[in-house]
Scaffold this active site. Sequence first.
Site, PDB file in Angstrom:
ATOM      1  N   ARG A 118      51.238  21.483  35.634  1.00 14.56           N
ATOM      2  CA  ARG A 118      52.171  20.407  35.997  1.00 14.56           C
ATOM      3  C   ARG A 118      51.933  19.218  35.094  1.00 14.56           C
ATOM      4  NH1 ARG A 118      52.366  18.788  42.222  1.00 14.56           N
ATOM      5  NH2 ARG A 118      50.355  17.880  41.716  1.00 14.56           N
ATOM      6  N   THR A 122      55.618  13.699  35.407  1.00 13.81           N
ATOM      7  CA  THR A 122      56.925  14.145  35.937  1.00 13.81           C
ATOM      8  C   THR A 122      56.773  15.178  37.046  1.00 13.81           C
ATOM      9  OG1 THR A 122      57.078  15.983  34.386  1.00 13.81           O
ATOM     10  CG2 THR A 122      57.928  13.852  33.644  1.00 13.81           C
ATOM     11  N   ASP A 214      42.569  19.325  44.269  1.00 12.41           N
ATOM     12  CA  ASP A 214      43.042  20.112  43.124  1.00 12.41           C
ATOM     13  C   ASP A 214      42.356  21.487  43.150  1.00 12.41           C
ATOM     14  OD1 ASP A 214      44.117  19.389  39.914  1.00 12.41           O
ATOM     15  OD2 ASP A 214      43.074  21.261  40.384  1.00 12.41           O
ATOM     16  N   ASP A 217      40.482  22.513  39.841  1.00  9.16           N
ATOM     17  CA  ASP A 217      39.248  21.756  39.634  1.00  9.16           C
ATOM     18  C   ASP A 217      38.160  22.176  40.629  1.00  9.16           C
ATOM     19  OD1 ASP A 217      40.235  20.351  37.503  1.00  9.16           O
ATOM     20  OD2 ASP A 217      40.745  18.558  38.650  1.00  9.16           O
TER      21      ASP A 217
HETATM   22  C1  PRP Z   1      48.497  23.434  40.450  1.00 10.89           C
HETATM   23  C2  PRP Z   1      48.636  24.676  41.306  1.00 10.89           C
HETATM   24  C3  PRP Z   1      50.059  25.084  41.048  1.00 10.89           C
HETATM   25  C4  PRP Z   1      50.752  23.772  40.891  1.00 10.89           C
HETATM   26  C5  PRP Z   1      51.491  23.463  42.161  1.00 10.89           C
HETATM   27  O1  PRP Z   1      48.301  23.774  39.130  1.00 10.89           O
HETATM   28  O2  PRP Z   1      47.702  25.662  40.996  1.00 10.89           O
HETATM   29  O3  PRP Z   1      50.216  25.886  39.898  1.00 10.89           O
HETATM   30  O4  PRP Z   1      49.746  22.783  40.659  1.00 10.89           O
HETATM   31  O5  PRP Z   1      52.230  22.319  42.043  1.00 10.89           O
HETATM   32  P1  PRP Z   1      53.828  22.320  42.087  1.00 10.89           P
HETATM   33  O6  PRP Z   1      54.237  23.143  43.269  1.00 10.89           O
HETATM   34  O7  PRP Z   1      54.162  20.859  42.268  1.00 10.89           O
HETATM   35  O8  PRP Z   1      54.335  22.874  40.799  1.00 10.89           O
HETATM   36  P2  PRP Z   1      47.956  22.682  37.993  1.00 10.89           P
HETATM   37  O9  PRP Z   1      49.202  22.221  37.336  1.00 10.89           O
HETATM   38  O10 PRP Z   1      47.084  21.625  38.594  1.00 10.89           O
HETATM   39  O11 PRP Z   1      47.196  23.509  36.908  1.00 10.89           O
HETATM   40  P3  PRP Z   1      45.759  24.218  36.984  1.00 10.89           P
HETATM   41  O12 PRP Z   1      45.901  25.425  37.869  1.00 10.89           O
HETATM   42  O13 PRP Z   1      45.513  24.587  35.567  1.00 10.89           O
HETATM   43  O14 PRP Z   1      44.751  23.234  37.520  1.00 10.89           O
HETATM   44  N1  URA Z   2      48.060  21.274  42.894  1.00 14.58           N
HETATM   45  C1  URA Z   2      46.859  21.254  43.497  1.00 14.58           C
HETATM   46  O1  URA Z   2      45.882  21.840  42.996  1.00 14.58           O
HETATM   47  N2  URA Z   2      46.734  20.580  44.660  1.00 14.58           N
HETATM   48  C2  URA Z   2      47.767  19.916  45.244  1.00 14.58           C
HETATM   49  O2  URA Z   2      47.585  19.342  46.322  1.00 14.58           O
HETATM   50  C3  URA Z   2      49.009  19.951  44.596  1.00 14.58           C
HETATM   51  C4  URA Z   2      49.132  20.647  43.422  1.00 14.58           C
END
Ligand code: PRP
Ligand code: URA
Length: 225
Positions: A118, A122, A214, A217
């Site tokens: 994400r 945005t 997160d 993380d």
């Molecule tokens: C997180 C999660 C989803 C997304 C959800 O990923 O694992 O993929 O956010 O959010 P959304 O429904 O608003 O799209 P992130 O972008 O943090 O990436 P990561 O898994 O690499 O930490």
């Molecule tokens: N992605 C995450 O990892 N946690 C949230 O709460 C939303 C998006």
Amino acid sequence: MPDAISIPSTSARPIPATFHVSTHPAVAHKLALLRDTSTEPKKFRELVREISWLLGYEALADARTKPISVETPLETTPGAELADRIGLIPILRAGLGMVDAMLELMPTAEVWHLGLFRDERTLRPVEYYNKLPDTATVDLCLILDPMLATGGSATAAIEVLKNWGARRIKLINLIAAPEGVHAVADAHPDVEMYCAALDRQLNEKGYILPGLGDAGDRQFGTSHR
Ligand code: PRP
Ligand code: URA
């Protein structure tokens, strides 16, 4: 520059019938531990794996089988063999932690990784990895991602899979926000969603409340980035 984040209010809308929340006590117990801010990455990864297995078990209840004949030490008996070719689609990074559990359930499944993150301003998904072959090789796709927040990542992943030729797609999340559930149901009313909890709402940064923070993380020990 893209517009800054705008999160629609969805609290008044009924939850669609394609959305399923587990009511299993083991899921509820493990989810409480997963949410706990004192849960360290090692334990967090174990819990992601255990809850994923339980959700996968529920999501695959209608997978198709074909009849086979089995020789027990005593006699021949009818049995069943999975007929669906199953594809697991983990969304990088956080979906990686769900793969092993699903492979335990479905050892012959194919795993096709999709990289999406994400944009923090945005909240729109950005695709950075996709090695799907030209045409679909599976009958049933299970998208694996712990968090369904705005639904942007899930909706984008479903579009990629439909363009690939996938006909049956299920989404497996650990925690969902109403905003994400509606976004997926509006764009893809044919996609069934399975998760461990439906949380209250998103905050102004697009994080799920109460959520777990997160998910990437917390699995990979990168909370300080
Ligand atoms: C997180 C999660 C989803 C997304 C959800 O990923 O694992 O993929 O956010 O959010 P959304 O429904 O608003 O799209 P992130 O972008 O943090 O990436 P990561 O898994 O690499 O930490
Ligand atoms: N992605 C995450 O990892 N946690 C949230 O709460 C939303 C998006």
